[in-house]
Motif scaffolding. Structure first.
Motif, PDB file in Angstrom:
ATOM      1  N   ILE A   1     108.148   3.174  24.724  1.00 16.81           N
ATOM      2  CA  ILE A   1     108.220   3.487  23.184  1.00 16.81           C
ATOM      3  C   ILE A   1     108.727   2.369  22.305  1.00 16.81           C
ATOM      4  N   LEU A   2     109.889   1.662  22.998  1.00 16.14           N
ATOM      5  CA  LEU A   2     110.484   0.513  22.205  1.00 16.14           C
ATOM      6  C   LEU A   2     109.199  -0.405  22.137  1.00 16.14           C
ATOM      7  N   THR A   3     108.595  -0.882  23.055  1.00 15.47           N
ATOM      8  CA  THR A   3     107.263  -1.757  22.844  1.00 15.47           C
ATOM      9  C   THR A   3     106.514  -1.419  21.884  1.00 15.47           C
ATOM     10  N   GLU A   4     106.127  -0.300  21.744  1.00 14.33           N
ATOM     11  CA  GLU A   4     105.252   0.183  20.740  1.00 14.33           C
ATOM     12  C   GLU A   4     105.758  -0.160  19.209  1.00 14.33           C
ATOM     13  N   HIS A   5     107.167  -0.121  19.109  1.00 15.51           N
ATOM     14  CA  HIS A   5     107.836  -0.523  17.944  1.00 15.51           C
ATOM     15  C   HIS A   5     108.817  -1.630  18.083  1.00 15.51           C
ATOM     16  N   VAL A   6     108.490  -2.494  18.740  1.00 15.98           N
ATOM     17  CA  VAL A   6     109.134  -4.035  18.797  1.00 15.98           C
ATOM     18  C   VAL A   6     109.233  -4.475  17.405  1.00 15.98           C
ATOM     19  N   ALA A   7     108.271  -4.669  16.648  1.00 16.05           N
ATOM     20  CA  ALA A   7     108.317  -5.019  15.327  1.00 16.05           C
ATOM     21  C   ALA A   7     109.538  -4.620  14.259  1.00 16.05           C
ATOM     22  N   TRP A   8     109.799  -3.110  14.887  1.00 17.04           N
ATOM     23  CA  TRP A   8     111.093  -2.811  14.016  1.00 17.04           C
ATOM     24  C   TRP A   8     112.465  -3.407  14.473  1.00 17.04           C
ATOM     25  N   LEU A   9     112.433  -4.005  15.645  1.00 14.26           N
ATOM     26  CA  LEU A   9     113.795  -5.053  15.815  1.00 14.26           C
ATOM     27  C   LEU A   9     114.149  -5.904  14.739  1.00 14.26           C
ATOM     28  N   ALA A  10     113.058  -6.375  13.974  1.00 12.36           N
ATOM     29  CA  ALA A  10     113.563  -7.192  12.884  1.00 12.36           C
ATOM     30  C   ALA A  10     113.594  -6.417  11.808  1.00 12.36           C
ATOM     31  N   PRO A  11     114.632  -6.803  11.171  1.00 15.65           N
ATOM     32  CA  PRO A  11     114.988  -6.183   9.706  1.00 15.65           C
ATOM     33  C   PRO A  11     113.790  -6.021   9.017  1.00 15.65           C
ATOM     34  N   GLN A  12     113.451  -4.594   8.424  1.00 12.83           N
ATOM     35  CA  GLN A  12     112.277  -4.571   7.410  1.00 12.83           C
ATOM     36  C   GLN A  12     112.732  -4.036   6.096  1.00 12.83           C
ATOM     37  N   GLY A  13     113.913  -4.527   5.715  1.00 18.18           N
ATOM     38  CA  GLY A  13     114.436  -4.186   4.638  1.00 18.18           C
ATOM     39  C   GLY A  13     115.059  -2.566   4.307  1.00 18.18           C
TER      40      GLY A  13
END
Length: 880
Positions: free
Chosen positions: A265-277
C-alpha cells in the motif's frame, strides 16, 4: 469585456485549477481587482473562493485576513452580500476548524475566531452546536480533557440546524472524541451508524473505516476490523484528502502481521511521502501510520527494502525527523506536550495480532544474509537443563523435540558421550524421510555407540529405527528380519528386568512400522499384506494397552484406522480414530490427536455430514495449534472451509476460515491460496458485502487462471462484476462481464451463461454512461437469447436497446403511412410486433406479461413521460 465580467471569467478559470499555491495566488489578484471594481457581491464571491483555496492549499494562517475582510463586507453591505450570507457563515466554520489544527496559528487567534463564530451564529439565530464541537476539539489538542468533554456533550445536546455538520461527519467527530479519551467502546457506538452504512456523505464511511480499525481490534471485533480494512482502503486509496485514512490502513497492516501488504500500500502511495501542500494535521496523521510500518520492517530486519528512491531505514529516519519537528511546533503553540506524547504512543505500538489474514498474497522477502537460525538457548539454562528438556519432549513425541536436541548440540561445550550419542540418534532419525538408506547406516552406527557405553535400552531403540529405515529404503525382508531380532532381544531384556516398559515398547515398535510401510506404493497394497499388517498392529496394540503405553496405543489405533479404510470398513476406522484421539489426549499429546480428528472430519464430510466434519476439523486445528506441519495445517484449513461452505447461512464463518486457509497455503500452493481467497470473496458476495468482496476479488483476479477452467473463471469474473456494479463502479463491472463472456463464447455447454454475461455487460455499460457500447451489447445479448429460444430475456434486451436509442436520439424512420418517428419508437414497435407474431392461439403467461409491458413502455415512449427508472424494474435476471 468589463472589469466585472473579466473577474467572473477569472473565477471560472480558477474553478478548473488544481488546489494549491497557484490557484490561491490567482484568486489573490482577483480579490485585489474586485476590491476596486465597486461590485461588493462579486468581491464577496472572490473572497469566499479565496478562503476555500487557502483551506485546500494548507495555508490556514492566511485565511483569517481574507475571512475578516469578507465579514466586514457583510457587515457594511448586508443587502448586496445577503444572498452569500449562508455560504459565508458555513465557510467561516470550516476556516475556524482549520485554525484549530494549524500549529502556525497562535491559540489567541484561534480563540478569537471561535468567539467571532459563536457571536455571529448567535446573532443570526444559528445553533451553537458546531461552535461547541470546535471548542471541544481545541481543548483536546491542548490537553484540557474536562473542558473538551463538557463542550462536546453540550454540542451533542444543542439544537441541530442548517449550520451543523451532516449527521455522518458529526458522528465521526463524536467517536473520535471518545477514542482519543481511551474509550474504544464509546467510540464504536458513535461510529456504528457509519460502519453499518446507515449514515454516509462524500467522505464517510471512508474516514471512519480507517479510524475504527484499531478500536475494533482492541475490543475483540477482529472480523469487523478485517472487513473495515478491505472495504475502507478501496474507498480511500485514490483520494488525496483521505491520506490520513490510508495511513491508518498502513498502520493496521503493520500491527496485524501484514507488513508485506502495508509495504504494498505504501508503495502505491509513495509519492505522498513528499509534502503535497496538505494541512499539517493531515500530513502528520499519514506519515505517523507510515512510520509505524517502517519501524516494524526495521525490527524484522527489512530496513534495506526499497521505499521509493530510498530504503525503508532511510525513509524512517527522514519521517521521524519531520514528525519531531511537527510535534515541536504543536507543543510550542499549545504550551503542552499533548500532541508529542500522543504521537509517541502511536509510534511505539506493538502488534495486536500475530497474523490476521487479509487475502493478500504478498510476502516479505527473507532478510538479506539471514541464515537458518539455531533454536535459541533459554537464558541461564545449563547443559543438564537442556538435556532434561529434550528428553521430556522426546518422551511426549513433541514436535519441538528435534529443536530441543539441536539446542543441546549447539550448547557450546564438549558434550558427554551419552549425550552426544543421543543427539546423533535424533538427527539420524530425522534424516529417515529424506534418505532412509543413509539413515539406516547412521542408526546402526549410533546403536554401536550406545552398546559401547553399556546403554542397552538406547541401543535397541536405535536398531529399531534402523529396521524401519531399511524397510523404507526398499529392503522389506531385511527390515522385517531386523525388527524381529530387536523385538526378541527387547522382550528378553524386559523379562529379565533390565528394560522398563516404556523402552520395551519403543524398541518393539519397529515391527508395526515395517508392516505398515509395506502398504504404501503406487499400485496399492496386496490384500494379504493388509491383513498381515492388521494382525501385527493389533498385537502391538494389545501389548501397549497391557503395559500402560497410552501414547503408543494411540499410534496403533491410528494405524489400524488407516488399515480399515483400505479394507473399506468405515465403522471400524471411525472406532479406531476415536480411540486414537482419546489415547493421545490421555497421554498429554494433543498435537498427535490432530491427524485422527482431521480424518474423522473428512469421513464425515464424505458421508454428507458437514456439521460433524466442522466439529472434528476444528478440534484437529485446536489440538495441533502452531505445532502442526505447515502442509497438514493447510489441508485441515481447506477441509474446514469445505465443511462450512456446505452449510447454508455460514458465509461469514466461511470468510474467516477461507482467509486463514489461504494464509496457510501461501508459499506452499498458489492454486490452493487462490481457491480459498476466492471462497472468501464469494462468501462476502453472497452476504451482499460487496465492498469486501470486490477488494478480495481485485487482489487475486489477475491470477484467476491458475486453478480454474474457463467456465469457472467466467463465473468468478461475473461475481466480481456484480459486486463492482453494486458499488457503482459500472465501468469496471462492464470490463469483468466482457472478459467473462469472452471466456465462454466458444463453449457449447455454456451458451446460457454467455447470454447472461452479455446482458450484464450491456447493463453495466449503460450505467457507466457508455451508450454507444451498450446499444450493440444489448443487441448481441438479444441475439444470444434468441438462439437459445428464450423469449423473455430476449425482448427485455431489445426493449433496453430501444430506450437507449430513444435517449441518445438518431435518424428518424418512416412508418407505414409515411410519417416519421424516432428510432427508439421504431425499435419498440418491432419488439411488440415480434411478440404478437409468436405462434399459438393463446400466448403463455410469460409472453402475455411481456406483451403488456412492451405496450406500456411504447405508450410511455410516445407520451415522452416515462420515468427511465421504471422500465428495468423487473428485467434483471436472478443471480445464480
Amino acid at each position: 469585456m468589463s472589469g466585472a465580467a473579466a473577474i467572473r471569467a477569472g473565477l471560472e478559470e480558477c474553478a478548473a485549477l488544481p488546489e494549491g499555491r497557484q490557484k490561491a495566488e490567482r484568486l489573490e489578484v482577483l480579490a485585489a481587482q474586485a476590491r476596486t471594481a465597486g461590485n461588493r457581491s462579486l468581491e464577496g464571491e472572490v473572497l469566499l473562493a479565496l478562503v476555500e483555496a487557502y483551506l485546500y492549499a494548507a495555508e490556514g494562517d492566511r485565511m483569517p485576513v481574507a475571512a475578516g475582510r469578507l465579514l466586514r463586507l457583510l457587515d457594511d453591505f448586508p443587502a448586496e452580500l445577503g444572498p452569500l450570507s449562508y455560504s459565508i457563515h458555513w465557510r467561516l466554520k470550516w476556516m475556524t476548524h482549520s485554525l484549530v489544527g494549524n500549529p502556525a496559528v497562535p491559540l489567541e487567534t484561534t480563540h478569537r475566531w471561535l468567539d467571532e463564530l459563536q457571536s455571529r451564529y448567535r446573532e443570526r439565530g444559528y445553533s451553537a452546536r458546531p461552535v461547541l464541537a470546535l471548542r471541544s476539539l481545541l481543548a483536546q489538542e491542548t490537553g484540557d480533557f474536562e473542558t473538551a468533554a463538557a463542550a462536546m456533550e453540550a454540542s451533542i445536546a444543542a439544537p441541530d440546524d442548517a449550520m451543523a455538520d451532516c449527521d455522518a461527519c458529526e458522528h465521526n467527530g463524536w467517536g473520535a472524541w471518545r477514542e482519543a479519551a481511551g474509550d474504544d467502546e464509546g467510540a464504536l457506538q458513535f461510529w456504528a451508524p457509519l460502519l453499518d452504512g446507515e449514515l454516509t456523505c462524500a467522505e464517510e464511511p471512508h474516514r471512519v473505516l480507517g479510524q475504527a480499525l484499531l478500536p475494533l481490534l482492541r475490543t475483540g471485533r477482529v472480523e469487523d476490523a478485517r472487513s473495515a480494512h478491505l472495504k475502507g482502503y478501496q474507498l480511500a486509496r485514490r483520494t488525496l484528502s483521505l491520506r490520513e485514512a490510508v495511513g491508518q490502513h498502513i498502520e493496521f497492516c503493520a500491527l496485524t502481521g501484514n507488513e508485506a501488504r502495508g509495504l504494498e500500500i505504501l508503495t502505491e502511495h509513495v509519492a505522498w511521502l513528499a509534502p503535497q501542500g496538505e494541512e499539517v494535521s493531515r500530513r502528520l496523521g499519514f506519515i505517523c501510520g507510515v512510520t509505524v510500518l517502517l519501524r516494524r520492517l526495521t525490527a524484522l530486519g527489512h530496513d534495506d527494502l526499497p521505499v521509493g528512491d530510498r530504503t525503508a531505514g532511510a525513509a524512517l529516519d527522514d519521517l521521524e525527523r519531520e514528525i519531531g519537528d511537527i510535534c515541536a511546533r504543536y507543543d510550542a503553540r499549545n504550551g503542552t506536550h499533548v500532541v508529542s506524547e500522543r504521537v509517541a504512543a502511536r509510534l511505539s505500538r506493538e502488534p495486536l495480532l500475530d497474523r490476521l489474514p487479509l487475502g493478500s498474497p504478498v510476502r516479505l522477502p527473507r532478510p538479506a544474509g539471514a541464515a537458518v537460525p539455531v533454536p535459541p538457548r533459554p537464558s541461564q539454562a545449563s547443559l543438564e537443563d537442556l538435556v532434561a528438556e529434550a528428553r521430556r519432549l522426546s518422551a511426549l513425541r513433541h514436535p519441538h523435540a528435534d529443536e530441543a536436541w539441536e539446542r543441546v548440540g549447539a550448547a557450546g561445550t564438549e558434550l558427554p558421550e551419552p549425550v552426544a550419542a543421543r543427539v546423533e540418534l535424533r538427527r539420524a532419525g530425522t534424516a529417515m524421510e529424506q534418505d532412509p538408506g543413509a539413515a539406516y547406516a547412521r542408526l546402526l552406527a549410533v546403536a554401536d555407540r550406545f552398546e559401547r557405553l553399556g546403554d542397552r535400552a538406547d541401543a535397541l531403540e536405535a536398531r529399531a529405527g534402523a529396521a524401519v529405515a531399511l524397510a523404507y529404503a526398499g529392503d522389506r525382508a531385511g527390515g522385517e528380519s531386523l525388527a524381529e531380532t530387536v523385538t526378541a532381544e527387547a522382550a528378553a531384556a524386559y523379562a529379565q528386568g533390565t528394560l522398563d516398559a516404556e523402552k520395551y515398547l519403543a524398541a518393539r515398535r519397529a515391527g508395526a512400522y515395517v508392516a505398515v510401510s509395506t502398504l504404501a506404493g503406487p499400485d496399492g497394497p496386496v490384500e494379504t499384506d493388509v491383513l498381515a499388517a492388521r494382525a501385527r498392529v493389533e498385537a502391538e496394540l494389545s501389548t501397549a494397552e497391557e503395559l500402560g503405553g497410552t501414547g503408543r496405543a494411540g499410534t496403533y489405533h491410528d494405524m489400524l484406522a488407516r488399515i480399515f479404510l483400505l479394507l473399506g470398513d468405515l465403522d471400524a476406522a471411525r472406532t479406531h480414530l476415536t480411540a486414537a484421539l482419546g489415547r493421545y489426549r490421555d497421554a498429554g499429546m494433543p498435537w498427535l490427536a490432530a491427524r485422527p480428528a482431521g480424518m474423522l472430519g473428512q469421513i464425515a464430510l464424505d458421508q454428507g455430514d458437514p456439521e460433524s466434519a466442522e466439529g472434528h476439523v476444528s478440534a484437529a486445528l485446536e489440538h495441533g495449534g502452531d505445532l502442526l506441519p505447515a502442509e497438514e495445517a493447510a489441508e485441515l484449513g481447506s477441509l474446514l472451509v469445505e465443511a462450512l461452505t456446505r452449510q447454508p447461512g455460514r458465509e461469514l464463518d466461511v470468510v474467516g476460515a477461507a482467509l486463514a486457509a489461504a494464509a496457510r497455503w501461501d508459499g506452499l500452493s498458489e492454486p490452493d491460496t487462490l481457491h480459498n481467497t476466492f471462497a472468501a470473496a464469494r462468501a462476502y458476495h453472497v452476504l451482499d458485502r460487496h465492498g469486501e468482496a470486490a477488494a478480495l476479488f481485485e487482489e487475486v483476479i489477475p491470477r484467476v487462471e491458475v486453478p480454474y477452467e474457463g467456465e469457472a473463471v467466467a463465473r468468478t469474473r461475473a461475481q466480481y462484476g456484480r459486486s463492482l456494479a453494486e458499488l457503482g463502479r459500472h465501468r469496471e463491472a462492464a470490463e469483468q462481464f466482457v472478459m467473462a463472456a469472452r471466456l465462454v463464447q466458444d463453449d457449447p455447454d455454456a451458451k446460457e451463461l454467455h447470454a447472461e454475461l452479455a446482458w450484464s455487460a450491456a447493463e453495466a455499460l449503460q450505467f457507466a454512461g457508455r451508450p454507444d457500447e451498450a446499444l450493440p451489447a444489448f443487441r448481441r445479448a438479444a441475439r444470444l437469447w434468441g438462439d437459445l429460444g428464450m423469449i423473455v430475456p430476449r425482448v427485455r434486451c431489445l426493449r433496453a436497446a430501444a430506450w437507449l436509442m430513444d435517449w441518445t436520439g438518431g435518424d428518424t424512420a418512416e412508418d407505414e403511412d409515411g410519417d416519421t418517428e424516432p428510432p427508439g419508437v421504431t425499435a419498440m414497435r418491432a419488439v411488440l410486433a415480434e411478440l404478437e407474431s409468436l405462434p399459438g392461439a393463446e400466448p403463455s403467461e410469460e409472453v402475455a406479461a411481456e406483451l403488456a409491458e412492451t405496450r406500456r413502455q411504447l405508450d410511455a415512449m410516445l407520451d415522452d413521460g416515462f420515468d427511465s427508472c421504471d422500465f428495468d424494474e423487473d428485467e434483471g435476471e436472478d443471480e445464480e
